[in-house]
Design an enzyme around this catalytic site. Structure first.
Site, PDB file in Angstrom:
ATOM      1  N   GLU A 505      51.233  49.192  26.795  1.00  0.00           N
ATOM      2  CA  GLU A 505      50.411  48.054  26.734  1.00  0.00           C
ATOM      3  C   GLU A 505      49.657  49.329  27.728  1.00  0.00           C
ATOM      4  O   GLU A 505      48.690  49.256  26.816  1.00  0.00           O
ATOM      5  CB  GLU A 505      50.865  46.978  28.176  1.00  0.00           C
ATOM      6  CG  GLU A 505      49.529  46.251  28.597  1.00  0.00           C
ATOM      7  CD  GLU A 505      50.823  44.940  28.661  1.00  0.00           C
ATOM      8  OE1 GLU A 505      51.988  44.533  28.712  1.00  0.00           O
ATOM      9  OE2 GLU A 505      50.154  43.655  29.028  1.00  0.00           O
ATOM     10  N   GLU A 774      54.831  46.440  39.161  1.00  0.00           N
ATOM     11  CA  GLU A 774      54.530  45.426  38.702  1.00  0.00           C
ATOM     12  C   GLU A 774      54.788  43.585  39.842  1.00  0.00           C
ATOM     13  O   GLU A 774      54.200  43.253  39.657  1.00  0.00           O
ATOM     14  CB  GLU A 774      54.362  45.114  37.338  1.00  0.00           C
ATOM     15  CG  GLU A 774      54.088  44.159  36.407  1.00  0.00           C
ATOM     16  CD  GLU A 774      54.324  43.523  35.546  1.00  0.00           C
ATOM     17  OE1 GLU A 774      54.782  44.971  34.879  1.00  0.00           O
ATOM     18  OE2 GLU A 774      53.677  43.306  34.010  1.00  0.00           O
TER      19      GLU A 774
HETATM   20  C1  BGC Z   1      49.662  42.995  32.296  1.00  0.00           C
HETATM   21  C2  BGC Z   1      49.127  42.542  33.632  1.00  0.00           C
HETATM   22  C3  BGC Z   1      47.933  42.051  33.265  1.00  0.00           C
HETATM   23  C4  BGC Z   1      48.784  40.456  32.942  1.00  0.00           C
HETATM   24  C5  BGC Z   1      47.819  39.346  33.079  1.00  0.00           C
HETATM   25  C6  BGC Z   1      49.918  42.272  32.077  1.00  0.00           C
HETATM   26  O1  BGC Z   1      50.772  42.270  30.627  1.00  0.00           O
HETATM   27  O2  BGC Z   1      50.690  43.876  32.615  1.00  0.00           O
HETATM   28  O3  BGC Z   1      48.957  43.101  35.009  1.00  0.00           O
HETATM   29  O4  BGC Z   1      46.906  41.304  34.484  1.00  0.00           O
HETATM   30  O5  BGC Z   1      49.306  40.703  31.517  1.00  0.00           O
HETATM   31  O6  BGC Z   1      48.678  38.123  31.705  1.00  0.00           O
END
Ligand code: BGC
Length: 920
Positions: A505, A774
């Site tokens: 990502e 996260e």
């Molecule tokens: C990311 C996030 C992001 C989110 C939004 C994720 O996959 O890691 O931090 O803001 O998607 O839905």
């Protein structure tokens, strides 16, 4: 013993009302100032020290005042500029002189001289006058140099290697080289260079500069930064060789979901223009052209997500030095790629910032060793090996271990984070990757023979921002949280503010950076970094005003509340922290177009339809039957953000003098507020979603009628007490502690902050976290992992609580844009007995250090020159005596005294306050 001259004890009257304001005070305090040196230092241009390659037509200049006299501010300055250092110091042939300007400003001073041309060198100095009647000498000289302002300044061509590739997979990095001879003495030389892909350049075998992964990541089609290097010292009269090694990077490496590659193009390319000025004034230009040669070599593949594979036997030894036989190399093909998108680099590049030595190594059998670096970090490993030619070493990287002590890699999804190194010879060999980044604390080394003692060193890499903010306290867990916040920033400020640094990502998620920007801007000087990133926001804005969810845009979705609003909130945050109006000017149309897009879609009721939005991403959910999930209605969230962005847009318009827009958006924001109240606040002052996030959005974004505020806040407090913990996700969390403390529930804010059980900021700390996770429960209480599909251990969003910590516990608050005036109002609590907080503002160091010991609250504050502060000293009783020590300065007298707080208005200097203390 009588107190020293400046030490005074105030026994306070019951209530002091309107005491003299700061201006009067400053005049009173100018009596009998000792002789002091005054000097302007830290000269910077466009936030950077002596930058090369500026393309702003009117660069801005900055300096700081140094003075040994307390209570100093500037009353006037004078700037002079010249084309050469000699002219500057002889005050000859000035390019521009400001003359004496009566002003207290030391930041964002716009160059007002003749129009600047490509390559122009400008030396400058400043001298200043202060309020004590001192005039400084001229400062040390500083300089800036203009870049290539027109596409036609590029005589070099874009070239590509004539190499066949299957671009559906990763390909070897490409070496480009060109020999040339110089027959005349060299006076100076500049290299202008960039690539499609990421590159490392070298001259005569020496690496040029220390920047990594250049040109970084931007919305390449619109704006591709070039870099400028002074390479005078690397050139010789005679034979020279210029080389560049180019890898896939963001241009064509894997980036985004589903294994997506080639986001910007399928081929690597290079443009480089070396300009040598000889002593006789003549110029030699060596540009990329068809005479360049290209080949592949040691880097078999390189990918930001997946790692790098390096076979040292294939290294073309001597490739970037004269005398190398490149006949087997292929030619270069000139391509008509645009040059109109080439822009100067405005932000600090990525560099090696620090090194980490492993804290532990565990053998895992005959050929594998597990290294623990003790810190979850981002960068790569420097590998030292001994052994035989052709032996391969493999490095796998992970953030955490499974309960049975193995690398946990499932949360990386498809990202391999694996490095292969194959040895060249039989001596000691040291290798560092070139074009990849890993997020890791643990490294598993597979090696054919036992590793040398210093086989593994962690090289921490991130954008080289100036560190500015610090916080430590008496609580080790809180200090670890602070460290985790800082490391979350380091790992995710990699030219782009990313969500995470490890899985497939690593994207510029707008919502994440929007919530973290205030904390980030305290910890490091983010001004140039966000100037660059908001440039990409503008470039990638859709024609209908929508803002993609990730910037640079590599995913097609966008327009989501709390994410797209970064287009408004981030420039505003930079303005507040650095006093930078230009970022507001530059971004204004983008900000307005986003607000207008939402307005068009809402219709008359101004309620935003939040379906399909992320809402309060990763809010608290539970499987307990008698506890509610903290689901906040998405329309409520989206409408709150609509109101927030509109209100900030109105403020921005006012700052910029767009009065009609200011009025229009002020009205609109009031209308949205009315709509919000009608739709989402009950007559009994509950929010339609009875969640912490709903309450904090309503209160934090000023959407509650004054008459209902106390009652709404009471519902928030009740909700927190009922759960006994936070329940907020990405959007609610940054506002939670602030909203509580601003509404009289500071104790609850501290309870949440100091809580150690899940869910809380300190729960990950109890599990050994060294970065912000996260999710509140990345590792659950039973030791199992959260959903592997989304479980990063290095996501900065929840670190947004830092902003509250620094402003509340530390008490350092900017009260006018750029910390020109500050309030230092520390709030002790949470059982803390001391806290030290400091911030390097554009004007200098602001600090607040308090300690409670032996029944005394002692506070020491430092205020830099050209800054005034309202210091708010807390004390338990209204009549408590306060002792003030102002060092060599005059003792300030209190200006207000209310509710157990006494305020002193002070100028620059260091002040110590002491007052009796007993726990409330
Ligand atoms: C990311 C996030 C992001 C989110 C939004 C994720 O996959 O890691 O931090 O803001 O998607 O839905």
């Amino acid at each position: 013993m009588s107190p020293p001259r400046s030490l005074t004890t105030h026994r306070l009257p019951k209530r002091l009302s309107s005491l003299p304001r700061i201006a009067t005070l400053l005049t009173i305090m100018t009596v009998s100032v000792p002789a002091a040196t005054l000097s302007p230092t830290h000269l910077r241009t466009e936030y950077r020290t002596n930058p090369l390659g500026v393309d702003s037509p009117r660069p801005r200049l900055y300096w700081q005042l140094q003075s040994t006299a307390p209570n100093t501010h500037q009353i006037a300055y004078e700037i002079r500029t010249a084309a050469t250092l000699g002219d500057l110091s002889a005050a000859k042939s000035p390019r521009w002189k400001s003359g004496r300007v009566d002003s207290d400003r030391t930041t964002h001073i716009v160059y007002e001289g003749p129009a600047l041309v490509s390559r122009e060198v400008m030396h400058w100095q400043v001298r200043v006058w202060d309020n004590h009647g001192h005039v400084s000498a001229w400062s040390e000289p500083a300089r800036w140099e203009m870049g290539l302002l027109e596409p036609s300044d590029w005589s070099a061509d874009w070239i590509e290697a004539a190499i066949d590739e299957d671009t559906s997979i990763s390909n070897p990095a490409q070496y480009f080289r060109r020999d040339f001879a110089l027959t005349k003495p060299i006076a100076s030389a500049r290299l202008y260079i960039t690539s499609h892909g990421v590159y490392e350049a070298s001259l005569n075998g020496q690496r040029i500069g220390e920047d990594l992964l250049t040109p970084g990541w931007t919305s390449y089609a619109h704006r591709l930064p070039y870099q400028v290097h002074d390479v005078t010292a690397l050139l010789v009269e005679g034979d020279n060789t210029l080389g560049a090694l180019v890898g896939d990077g963001w241009w064509r490496g894997q980036m985004g979901w589903g294994g997506k590659r080639n986001n910007y193009g399928e081929k690597l390319a290079l443009i480089s223009q070396l300009e040598i000025t000889h002593s006789d004034g003549s110029i030699t230009r060596i540009g990329t052209d068809p005479t360049w040669r290209a080949a592949t070599g040691a880097i078999l593949f390189s990918d930001l997500y997946n790692g790098e594979s390096y076979d040292a036997r294939l290294f073309p030894d001597g490739w970037n030095r004269p005398g190398f036989n490149a006949t087997s190399w292929t030619g270069a093909v000139v391509r008509d790629h645009p040059k109109s998108n080439l822009i100067a680099t405005v932000n600090d590049p990525m560099r090696r910032i620090e090194e980490i030595t492993p804290v532990n190594v565990t053998p895992l059998g005959d050929d594998r060793w597990l290294y623990d670096l003790g810190q979850n970090m981002v960068g790569w490993v420097r590998l030292k090996t001994t052994g035989q030619p052709g032996e391969t070493f493999v490095l796998r990287h992970a953030e955490v271990l499974t309960p049975d002590g193995k690398l946990y890699t499932e949360n990386l999804r498809s990202a391999q984070q694996t490095v292969h190194y194959t040895r060249h010879g039989d001596g000691d060999e040291t290798y560092e990757p070139h074009f990849t980044l890993q997020g890791f604390r643990y490294v598993e080394l597979t090696a054919p023979n036992p590793p040398v003692p210093d086989a593994i060193t962690g090289i921490v890499i991130h954008s080289d921002l100036r560190p500015t903010g610090q916080f430590t306290s008496s609580d080790e867990m809180l200090n670890q949280l602070q460290s985790n916040i800082v490391w979350g920033m380091k790992g995710n400020f990699v030219d782009v503010p990313t969500d995470c640094p490890q899985r497939d990502e690593r994207l510029g998620w707008t919502g994440d950076t929007q919530v973290f920007a205030p904390t980030a801007s305290f910890l490091m000087d983010t001004a140039a970094f966000y100037t660059k990133w908001t440039g990409d926001v503008m470039a990638d804005q859709e024609t209908d005003g929508s803002i993609p969810n990730v910037i640079p845009k590599v995913l097609k979705e966008g327009g989501v509340a709390g994410w797209a609003d970064a287009a408004v909130i981030v420039p505003w945050t930079v303005y507040l922290n650095f006093g930078d109006k230009r970022i507001l000017e530059t971004n204004y149309t983008c900000m307005r177009n986003w607000v207008e897009k939402v307005r068009r879609e809402t219709g008359d009721n101004l309620i935003v339809n939040g379906s399909g939005h992320f809402g309060d991403w990763l809010f608290f959910k539970t499987s307990k039957w008698n506890v509610q999930d903290a689901i906040t209605d998405k329309d409520l969230i989206a409408t709150a953000y609509f109101a927030r962005s509109t209100a900030l847009l109105a403020k921005t318009a006012r700052v910029l003098g767009h009065e009609s827009d200011a009025a229009t958006y002020a009205v609109l924001s009031r209308q949205i507020k009315t709509g919000f109240q009608r739709e989402f606040i009950t007559p009994g002052a509950r929010l339609m979603s009875d969640t912490q996030t709903a309450y904090v959005l309503a209160l934090g974004f000023d959407l509650v009628p004054p008459a209902q505020q106390a009652a709404v806040a009471a519902h928030l407090a009740a909700n927190v007490r009922q759960y006994g913990h936070l329940t907020t996700g990405f959007l609610g969390t940054p506002l939670l502690t602030d909203t509580l403390s601003e509404n009289g529930y500071t104790d609850l804010a501290f309870e949440l902050l100091m809580r150690r059980d899940y869910p809380s900021w300190l729960y990950p700390v109890t599990r050994g976290a060294t970065t912000i996770w996260e999710r509140w429960d990345g590792i659950k209480e039973d030791g199992s992992f959260q959903n592997r599909g989304m479980n990063s251990f290095n996501h900065y969003a929840y670190g947004a609580v830092g902003d509250w910590i620094y402003r509340t516990i530390g008490g350092i608050q900017s009260t006018s844009p750029g910390y020109r005036t500050v309030r230092i109002a520390p709030v002790p609590g949470g059982g803390l007995t001391h806290a030290n907080t400091s911030f390097e503002s554009l004007h200098g160091r602001i600090s607040s250090a308090w300690r409670i010991a032996d029944g005394v609250f002692a506070l020491e504050v430092t205020v830099p020159p050209n800054t005034t502060a309202a210091v708010v000293v807390p004390h338990p009783g209204d009549s408590a005596p306060i002792t003030v020590d102002a060092g060599t300065g005059s003792t300030p007298t209190p200006t207000t005294h209310a509710d157990g707080h006494t305020t002193y208005e002070v100028g620059s200097g260091t002040y110590r306050f002491r007052t009796p203390w007993h726990d409330a």
